[in-house]
Design a protein around this motif. Structure first.
Motif, PDB file in Angstrom:
ATOM      1  N   TRP A 441       0.805  -1.218   0.000  1.00 27.18           N
ATOM      2  CA  TRP A 441       0.000   0.000   0.000  1.00 27.18           C
ATOM      3  C   TRP A 441       0.845   1.279   0.000  1.00 27.18           C
ATOM      4  CZ3 TRP A 441      -4.663  -1.846  -0.804  1.00 27.18           C
ATOM      5  CH2 TRP A 441      -5.021  -3.072  -0.233  1.00 27.18           C
ATOM      6  N   ILE A 442       2.133   1.160   0.212  1.00 33.73           N
ATOM      7  CA  ILE A 442       2.901   2.372   0.485  1.00 33.73           C
ATOM      8  C   ILE A 442       3.118   3.230  -0.760  1.00 33.73           C
ATOM      9  CG2 ILE A 442       4.036   1.430   2.531  1.00 33.73           C
ATOM     10  CD1 ILE A 442       6.481   0.847   0.877  1.00 33.73           C
ATOM     11  N   SER A 443       3.179   2.630  -1.933  1.00 39.35           N
ATOM     12  CA  SER A 443       3.378   3.433  -3.147  1.00 39.35           C
ATOM     13  C   SER A 443       2.181   4.335  -3.402  1.00 39.35           C
ATOM     14  CB  SER A 443       3.622   2.526  -4.348  1.00 39.35           C
ATOM     15  OG  SER A 443       4.852   1.838  -4.189  1.00 39.35           O
ATOM     16  N   ALA A 444       0.970   3.753  -3.306  1.00 40.75           N
ATOM     17  CA  ALA A 444      -0.247   4.547  -3.505  1.00 40.75           C
ATOM     18  C   ALA A 444      -0.384   5.604  -2.418  1.00 40.75           C
ATOM     19  CB  ALA A 444      -1.470   3.621  -3.517  1.00 40.75           C
ATOM     20  N   ALA A 445      -0.040   5.242  -1.183  1.00 37.87           N
ATOM     21  CA  ALA A 445      -0.122   6.202  -0.084  1.00 37.87           C
ATOM     22  C   ALA A 445       0.850   7.352  -0.279  1.00 37.87           C
ATOM     23  CB  ALA A 445       0.163   5.490   1.235  1.00 37.87           C
ATOM     24  N   LEU A 446       2.043   7.043  -0.814  1.00 37.16           N
ATOM     25  CA  LEU A 446       3.031   8.082  -1.062  1.00 37.16           C
ATOM     26  C   LEU A 446       2.514   9.079  -2.099  1.00 37.16           C
ATOM     27  CD1 LEU A 446       5.913   9.173  -0.620  1.00 37.16           C
ATOM     28  CD2 LEU A 446       6.673   7.637  -2.456  1.00 37.16           C
ATOM     29  N   GLU A 447       1.879   8.551  -3.204  1.00 37.39           N
ATOM     30  CA  GLU A 447       1.325   9.432  -4.235  1.00 37.39           C
ATOM     31  C   GLU A 447       0.272  10.356  -3.658  1.00 37.39           C
ATOM     32  OE1 GLU A 447       2.002   9.922  -7.375  1.00 37.39           O
ATOM     33  OE2 GLU A 447       3.591   8.440  -7.596  1.00 37.39           O
ATOM     34  N   LYS A 448      -0.629   9.781  -2.859  1.00 38.54           N
ATOM     35  CA  LYS A 448      -1.726  10.579  -2.311  1.00 38.54           C
ATOM     36  C   LYS A 448      -1.211  11.631  -1.323  1.00 38.54           C
ATOM     37  CE  LYS A 448      -6.378  10.114  -0.411  1.00 38.54           C
ATOM     38  NZ  LYS A 448      -6.960  10.850  -1.558  1.00 38.54           N
ATOM     39  N   CYS A 449      -0.258  11.225  -0.457  1.00 45.70           N
ATOM     40  CA  CYS A 449       0.271  12.163   0.549  1.00 45.70           C
ATOM     41  C   CYS A 449       1.008  13.325  -0.112  1.00 45.70           C
ATOM     42  CB  CYS A 449       1.196  11.429   1.507  1.00 45.70           C
ATOM     43  SG  CYS A 449       0.327  10.398   2.709  1.00 45.70           S
ATOM     44  N   MET A 450       1.788  13.031  -1.146  1.00 46.73           N
ATOM     45  CA  MET A 450       2.514  14.109  -1.810  1.00 46.73           C
ATOM     46  C   MET A 450       1.573  14.986  -2.614  1.00 46.73           C
ATOM     47  SD  MET A 450       6.184  12.539  -2.924  1.00 46.73           S
ATOM     48  CE  MET A 450       6.811  14.182  -3.219  1.00 46.73           C
ATOM     49  N   GLY A 451       0.547  14.364  -3.220  1.00 44.21           N
ATOM     50  CA  GLY A 451      -0.426  15.148  -3.979  1.00 44.21           C
ATOM     51  C   GLY A 451      -1.198  16.103  -3.095  1.00 44.21           C
ATOM     52  N   GLU A 452      -1.518  15.677  -1.894  1.00 46.80           N
ATOM     53  CA  GLU A 452      -2.310  16.515  -0.987  1.00 46.80           C
ATOM     54  C   GLU A 452      -1.449  17.209   0.061  1.00 46.80           C
ATOM     55  OE1 GLU A 452      -5.661  14.476   0.586  1.00 46.80           O
ATOM     56  OE2 GLU A 452      -6.170  13.506  -1.322  1.00 46.80           O
ATOM     57  N   LYS A 453      -0.090  17.102  -0.101  1.00 47.77           N
ATOM     58  CA  LYS A 453       0.856  17.750   0.804  1.00 47.77           C
ATOM     59  C   LYS A 453       0.659  17.343   2.279  1.00 47.77           C
ATOM     60  CE  LYS A 453       1.698  21.899  -2.038  1.00 47.77           C
ATOM     61  NZ  LYS A 453       2.069  21.044  -3.142  1.00 47.77           N
ATOM     62  N   LEU A 454       0.535  16.030   2.489  1.00 48.08           N
ATOM     63  CA  LEU A 454       0.387  15.489   3.861  1.00 48.08           C
ATOM     64  C   LEU A 454       1.755  14.974   4.322  1.00 48.08           C
ATOM     65  CD1 LEU A 454      -2.943  13.491   3.328  1.00 48.08           C
ATOM     66  CD2 LEU A 454      -2.660  15.758   4.354  1.00 48.08           C
ATOM     67  N   TYR A 455       2.582  15.883   4.834  1.00 42.46           N
ATOM     68  CA  TYR A 455       3.941  15.517   5.223  1.00 42.46           C
ATOM     69  C   TYR A 455       3.987  15.185   6.715  1.00 42.46           C
ATOM     70  CZ  TYR A 455       5.276  17.275   0.666  1.00 42.46           C
ATOM     71  OH  TYR A 455       5.396  17.462  -0.680  1.00 42.46           O
ATOM     72  N   SER A 456       3.624  13.954   7.021  1.00 40.54           N
ATOM     73  CA  SER A 456       3.615  13.480   8.405  1.00 40.54           C
ATOM     74  C   SER A 456       3.525  11.967   8.402  1.00 40.54           C
ATOM     75  CB  SER A 456       2.433  14.072   9.180  1.00 40.54           C
ATOM     76  OG  SER A 456       2.212  13.348  10.375  1.00 40.54           O
ATOM     77  N   ALA A 457       4.289  11.331   9.262  1.00 40.81           N
ATOM     78  CA  ALA A 457       4.241   9.870   9.351  1.00 40.81           C
ATOM     79  C   ALA A 457       2.872   9.408   9.829  1.00 40.81           C
ATOM     80  CB  ALA A 457       5.330   9.358  10.296  1.00 40.81           C
TER      81      ALA A 457
END
Length: 508
Positions: A441-457
């Motif tokens: 799941w981490i690749s899709a999560a990385l795309e979504k977090c960077m797209g929405e600027k969610l910089y937090s573990a």
């Protein structure tokens, strides 16, 4: 009857000590009965008996004395308190009562002598023995001070060396004195015998001896064998124990202390004049003469160790603060994490401009700092921070390797470390945990977090949880049928009607 026996023996001209020994009573008791008339004895020790606090326990005490004649009053008190927890009695009361029972029942206190055996003499160069001692001396102001010394003796020749301090020994002090002793003897033996002293040993460990960290390093470098005496084994180091007694009674007794330098000078002159010169009562030779032959069998040592510190000029005791620092001259100096719980008190050694922090129990050096001339500063070693098993950079690389798209992952991780500078280790550890548990799941999560600027573990973890729920429990789609077009007539009005309603005129 005791009164009669005492006077009968006294009439036979026996001395007080002889009467006491024959009747197995104290001399004070003999004097007491001899000073009484028969009527006074009857009145005091006759039918009227004074009740004593321990009379209810008399049978217990007498039985213990008969079974264990060497038992002490203090131990009887402990046994009484163990069997009768509610008993309240002083130790002196028990001691007097026990002595009285011994006299009444003629139970003499016996000592259980220990059996010793002669120890075979060691060959030249085989063994050295080491021990510590302390004495109370009067100084030039007639005040009592405590002095400490370490003594060395070669088992074959009985050649001795000693060194004194006006403070307790640390492991570093012990190592320094070993170096001085080796230079004095011009070599080192195959093995060195010690008692179970916490300056050098942590645990006997069934023969696999565990030494303190500093002393283990020293033994490894100097390459000698450590022989650690077992408990209650005086034969193993009897030679050095005799030396310690000899130093205390012949050199130190009644000697006046001025300075530690002067004291050591006098000690070394005493060794030359008496300790190593007089004929030894066991070998019937002078130690220094036998030593001239033995030193040829000693293993020569290399140049002095650079790690051995010179004698510090000052030593101070300090409590460790909860934040694992100590205070010195208006500054705070760090110690390793965990020192506060393991060693709440340490000793500070000041050696020139260097501050050495030492474990007060084991003598292990915990930290070294350069003394700061400023005030109110925190002087901290980089290796005194929490959990240094992995560096931040190493942890970053490990987390990055868990992602397939390394370039994007690197950008995402760097941004998190920038935002959470103080907590970057916690953020990286959480990313690592989420990535290792949910690799798909981490690749899709990385795309979504960077797209929405969610910089937090934490946000990354929540996105992974959301994607997992979406995949495992998808929301069903609702299909709405398209409506049929219907023509609905709409009523229209003439424009004149609107103008008239508004009060206007069509022609204006």
């Amino acid at each position: 009857m005791l009164y009669v026996d005492i006077h009968r023996l006294h009439d036979r001209k026996l001395r007080i000590s002889q009467i006491a020994k024959q009747l197995k009573i104290s001399r004070n008791t003999v004097y007491k009965y001899l000073s009484m008339t028969f009527e006074e004895a009857v009145e005091e020790f006759g039918p009227i008996e004074r009740k004593k606090k321990l009379d209810p326990y008399r049978d217990w005490i007498v039985n213990w004395l008969q079974e264990y004649p060497s038992i002490s009053g203090a131990q009887i008190l402990d046994w009484l308190q163990e069997r009768f927890p509610d008993i309240v009695v002083g130790e002196s009361t028990v001691r007097r009562y026990v002595n009285e029972m011994r006299e009444i029942y003629h139970i003499e206190k016996t000592n259980e002598p220990r059996e010793y055996e002669a120890v075979v003499e060691q060959p030249p160069g085989k063994q050295m023995q080491v021990d510590w001692g302390q004495t109370i001396q009067k100084n030039t102001q007639k005040k009592e001070i405590k002095l400490y010394f370490i003594a060395f003796v070669l088992a074959h020749s009985r050649q001795k060396y000693m060194e004194w301090q006006d403070r307790p020994f640390t492991t570093q002090d012990t190592i320094r004195c070993h170096e001085n002793a080796f230079r004095f003897f011009e070599g080192v033996t195959e093995e060195i015998v010690y008692g179970q002293d916490n300056l050098i040993a942590v645990n006997e460990n069934a023969g696999d001896i565990i030494l303190t960290k500093e002393f283990q390093k020293y033994v490894k470098e100097r390459k000698f064998k450590v022989y650690l005496c077992r408990k209650a084994d005086p034969e193993s180091k009897g030679k050095i124990e005799n030396v310690v007694k000899y130093v205390k009674k012949n050199f130190a007794l009644h000697r006046v202390f001025s300075t530690i330098e002067d004291w050591n000078e006098k000690a070394w002159k005493w060794l030359e004049r008496t300790g190593n010169y007089k004929v030894h009562q066991t070998i019937k030779k002078r130690p220094f003469e036998v030593f001239l032959l033995e030193k040829q069998h000693l293993r020569k040592i290399s140049s002095p160790l650079s790690e051995v510190e010179s004698n510090p000029t000052e030593i101070i005791t300090r409590n460790v603060n909860k934040d694992n620092t100590i205070r010195f001259q208006s500054n705070r100096y760090s110690v390793p994490i965990g020192t506060y719980t393991k060693c709440p008190q340490v000793k500070l050694q000041i050696n020139g401009q260097q501050l050495i922090i030492v474990n007060s129990t084991t003598g292990e050096i915990l930290a070294k700092h350069t003394i700061s001339s400023e005030k109110g500063k925190l002087i901290k070693n980089t290796n005194h921070t929490r959990d240094r098993s992995k560096s931040i950079e190493a942890l970053k690389r490990h987390v990055l390797n868990l992602f397939q798209r390394e370039e994007k992952a690197k950008q995402y991780i760097e941004e998190i470390c920038h935002i959470y500078g103080r907590y970057r280790r916690d953020q990286l550890l959480l990313l690592k945990k989420v990535a290792e548990e949910n690799p798909q799941w981490i690749s899709a999560a990385l795309e979504k977090c960077m797209g929405e600027k969610l910089y937090s573990a934490n946000a990354f973890r929540d996105v992974v949880d959301y994607l997992k729920r979406q995949q495992l429990h998808p929301i069903p789609k609702i299909h709405v049928a398209s409506a049929t077009s219907v023509s609905i007539p709409v009523e229209t009005r003439d424009l004149k009607d609107y103008i008239q309603r508004m009060g206007g005129n069509m022609h204006e």
